[in-house]
Design a protein around this motif. Structure first.
Motif, PDB file in Angstrom:
ATOM      1  N   TRP A 103       0.827  -1.211   0.000  1.00 39.93           N
ATOM      2  CA  TRP A 103       0.000   0.000   0.000  1.00 39.93           C
ATOM      3  C   TRP A 103       0.860   1.260   0.000  1.00 39.93           C
ATOM      4  O   TRP A 103       0.474   2.291  -0.572  1.00 39.93           O
ATOM      5  N   SER A 129       0.882   4.124  -2.897  1.00 45.16           N
ATOM      6  CA  SER A 129       0.575   5.486  -2.478  1.00 45.16           C
ATOM      7  C   SER A 129       1.665   6.480  -2.853  1.00 45.16           C
ATOM      8  O   SER A 129       1.376   7.619  -3.225  1.00 45.16           O
ATOM      9  N   GLU A 132      -5.043   3.572  -0.525  1.00 47.91           N
ATOM     10  CA  GLU A 132      -3.985   4.051  -1.392  1.00 47.91           C
ATOM     11  C   GLU A 132      -4.367   5.349  -2.097  1.00 47.91           C
ATOM     12  O   GLU A 132      -3.580   6.303  -2.146  1.00 47.91           O
TER      13      GLU A 132
END
Length: 286
Positions: A126, A130, A259
């Motif tokens: 994640w 991101s 995200e």
């Protein structure tokens, strides 16, 4: 001596062991050295490095605490380097096993080079989703000059000295400033795809947000500095106003999970940091 690897550090006890282990596993038969430039650590960083000095004969530790910041640490390391070829990496990342050999080969052909990053090993999925799109992975194109991150750069020491090293007045984005000043001398920044490091992101949303905000604030100072060197005015208030107007719409249309929320939050941090930087550094271009 074919290469001097310079590692600036400050309170890196949690990560420097992994980086030293990675440097100790290099597949390279040429003579090279490691210079740990400590910027005044108060944790166990220095003791850890001293322990590894008993194992690695090519490892040196230098005191780089006179001025706060990684720029001073990098410059201090470069000033005592035994090689004409310098390579910079960070204490919280990990070089891959062929990194030193790739840097030596690249600097035998070019004067200024940048390697690439792999995000998969040191970060949760994640975090990569991101943050991965925001980082400069390898040489990143820009309308002024290309640039690369300071955690994976190689350069001839004579050129490093020619531009006066890293700007020690800049606590952030000194690597981009360094790239631009080197290229203003006519030297090209070359990409080295096989000089790979495992890059470590911040692992909390709060940490990501604060880092992004601070970088954006310093981005204004960076642009202001280089406008005095002939850089066009690329950040204007009308652009910031447009970004501010679009942000709520982006939230409604694009935020669907953790995200995408973090990406939106980092956009907000970048905008906020830019606004703060404009006010702090009196950057009021319409």
């Amino acid at each position: 001596m074919k290469l001097s690897v310079i590692v600036p550090c400050f309170n890196a006890a949690d990560t420097i062991t992994a980086q030293l282990e990675a440097l100790g596993k290099q597949q390279c038969l040429e003579p090279w050295e490691i210079i740990i430039a400590d910027n005044g650590s108060t944790d166990e960083t220095v003791n850890i490095v001293k322990q590894y000095q008993q194992i690695f004969t090519n490892l040196r530790l230098v005191d780089a605490s006179a001025v706060k910041g990684s720029a001073h640490a990098r410059n201090t390391g470069a000033s005592v380097a035994l090689s004409e070829n310098l390579a910079f990496c960070d204490a919280d990342d990990e070089v891959t096993s062929g990194w030193v050999a790739a840097m030596i080969e690249a600097l035998s052909k070019h004067d200024f080079v940048a390697g690439c990053s792999d995000y998969s090993k040191l970060n949760e999925p994640w975090v990569v989703k991101s943050c991965g799109v925001r980082e400069a992975n390898g040489v990143k194109d820009y309308v002024y000059f290309p640039y690369a991150a300071g955690n994976n750069l190689g350069i001839k020491r004579s050129i490093h000295n020619l531009v006066g090293g890293f700007d020690e007045k800049m606590l952030l984005l000194q690597d981009i400033d360094y790239c631009w000043r080197v290229q203003k001398t006519g030297i090209k920044l070359e990409s080295v795809s096989n000089a790979i490091i495992y890059f470590r992101f911040r692992n909390t949303v709060k940490g990501m947000y604060r880092r992004c905000w601070r970088l954006a604030c310093y981005d204004i100072l960076l642009h202001q500095k280089h406008q005095q060197m002939g850089m066009p005015k690329l950040i204007r208030w009308r652009h910031l106003s447009k970004d501010a107007a679009i942000l709520p719409l982006k939230f409604l249309l694009k935020v669907r999970n953790k995200e995408t929320f973090v990406r939106w939050l980092l956009d907000l941090a970048w905008l906020g940091g830019h606004v703060q930087g404009c006010l702090k550094y009196n950057y009021l271009t319409i």
